[in-house]
Design an enzyme around this catalytic site. Structure first.
Site, short mmCIF file in Angstrom:
data_model
loop_
_atom_site.label_atom_id
_atom_site.label_comp_id
_atom_site.label_asym_id
_atom_site.label_seq_id
_atom_site.Cartn_x
_atom_site.Cartn_y
_atom_site.Cartn_z
N LEU A 195 0.86 -1.19 0.00
CA LEU A 195 0.00 0.00 0.00
C LEU A 195 0.89 1.23 0.00
O LEU A 195 1.88 1.29 0.73
CB LEU A 195 -0.91 0.02 1.23
CG LEU A 195 -2.15 -0.88 1.22
CD1 LEU A 195 -2.84 -0.82 2.57
CD2 LEU A 195 -3.11 -0.48 0.11
N ASP A 196 0.53 2.21 -0.82
CA ASP A 196 1.28 3.47 -0.84
C ASP A 196 1.14 4.18 0.51
O ASP A 196 0.18 3.94 1.26
CB ASP A 196 0.74 4.38 -1.94
CG ASP A 196 1.00 3.83 -3.33
OD1 ASP A 196 2.03 3.16 -3.51
OD2 ASP A 196 0.18 4.08 -4.23
N PRO A 197 2.10 5.06 0.84
CA PRO A 197 2.00 5.80 2.11
C PRO A 197 0.67 6.51 2.31
O PRO A 197 0.14 6.56 3.43
CB PRO A 197 3.16 6.80 2.01
CG PRO A 197 4.17 6.09 1.17
CD PRO A 197 3.37 5.33 0.15
N ALA A 202 -2.23 5.57 1.47
CA ALA A 202 -3.34 4.64 1.67
C ALA A 202 -3.39 4.09 3.10
O ALA A 202 -2.39 4.06 3.82
CB ALA A 202 -3.24 3.48 0.69
N ARG A 216 -4.35 4.42 -8.42
CA ARG A 216 -3.83 5.72 -8.88
C ARG A 216 -3.92 5.84 -10.39
O ARG A 216 -4.28 6.90 -10.92
CB ARG A 216 -2.37 5.87 -8.45
CG ARG A 216 -2.18 6.24 -6.99
CD ARG A 216 -0.72 6.53 -6.70
NE ARG A 216 0.10 5.33 -6.70
CZ ARG A 216 1.39 5.30 -7.02
NH1 ARG A 216 2.01 6.41 -7.41
NH2 ARG A 216 2.08 4.18 -6.95
#
Length: 304
Positions: free
Chosen positions: A47-49, A51, A182
């Site tokens: 997970l991206d930061p 998220a 994204r």
């Protein structure tokens, strides 16, 4: 096949962590390691930061089950900001362009979103962890280098429009592993002619693991303070419930633990199985050999 022994007291299980915003998935892995004292931890599905939500952890020998944890359908709730393109396709990037947001009705948005349901080609963001010649794409992008990632085929099962208040719409997306929300936000902005970026993202589910059943780091740490963090540890077989269960007696358990095939009591419905000892412990993943009518060991986790 490699046999991996462990002491009975060694941790062997899964954690469903509610990832906080502003932290990388690797940071969360390190935090869980500090809290639990377990060195060997893997995670399934970065997970991206930006998220939050379900981030699955595999502890001890369960790290060898990460591929199964990653395979489940993902469910996300995402907010998309129209009219602004960013370098990272999300709110953390630099603004590259702005444009007026058209006067869109719900029907217009639903029609545009429908174009992305099913098997689609998707361009991953340049700012991603995908490797190019062994180097993460985002590292090259941060240095100002040109990043060209190949298109990938993903499957989006469903997109539900939850709300629309210009310039932000909120959607729920069920999709295959490897789908970039994204990129979905960026592509939607291109389709609408105004640009867009991902404003927020929550992973609500990964396979059968749900956000409402997750634990946050603060709660896990508090439990660890009183020696009770393992109350949140899930059995390792939760990663492989789709495989055929194979229950063994004591004799056949020892045969399998030494890397040898065991006879099958009956022809299974599927060739992939999960083997248990008489105490109900998951001890191996196995494959049915129809010609010899035996279960062949693939991954053995326990050795007494």
């Amino acid at each position: 096949m490699r046999e991996e022994g462990y002491a009975r007291a060694m941790v062997f299980g899964l954690l469903n962590i509610n990832k906080p915003a502003g932290r990388s998935s690797r940071w969360v892995v390190n935090a869980v390691s500090r809290i639990t004292g377990v060195d060997k931890i893997g995670h399934a599905g970065t997970l991206d930061p930006l998220a939050t939500g379900v981030l699955l952890m595999a502890l001890g020998p369960a790290t060898r089950l990460v591929e199964y944890l990653q395979a489940g359908t993902k469910l996300y709730q995402a907010s998309i900001h129209l009219g602004v393109n960013t370098s990272t396709y999300d709110a953390e990037g630099d603004v590259l362009a702005t444009a007026p947001v058209p006067d869109l009705a719900l029907g217009d948005l639903q029609h545009a979103l429908a174009r992305f349901v099913g098997e689609i080609e998707q361009q991953p963001p340049a700012f991603s962890a995908l490797k190019i010649a062994g180097v993460a794409a985002y590292r090259k992008a941060r240095r100002g280098q040109t990043v060209e990632l190949p298109m990938r085929r993903v499957h989006i099962e469903q997109i539900e429009l939850l709300s629309w208040q210009s310039p932000v719409l909120t959607i729920r997306v069920a999709c295959s592993p490897g789908t970039y929300i994204r990129s979905l936000a960026f592509d939607l902005g291109q389709a609408l002619g105004c640009g867009a970026h991902l404003a927020s993202l929550v992973r609500q589910a990964s396979g059968h693991f749900r956000l409402e059943d997750s634990v946050d780091l603060e709660t896990l740490a508090a439990a660890a303070q009183v020696g009770d963090w393992q109350r949140y540890l899930l059995p390792p077989d939760q990663a492989v419930l789709e495989l055929t269960p194979v229950y063994l007696d004591a004799g056949r358990t020892q045969v399998l633990l030494h890397g040898n095939p065991v006879t099958a009591p009956a022809r299974p419905a599927t060739s992939a199985g999960r083997a248990y000892d008489p105490d109900g412990r998951l001890i191996a993943l196995v494959t049915y050999d129809a010609a010899q009518e035996v279960w062949q060991p693939d991954k053995v986790f326990v050795a007494d």
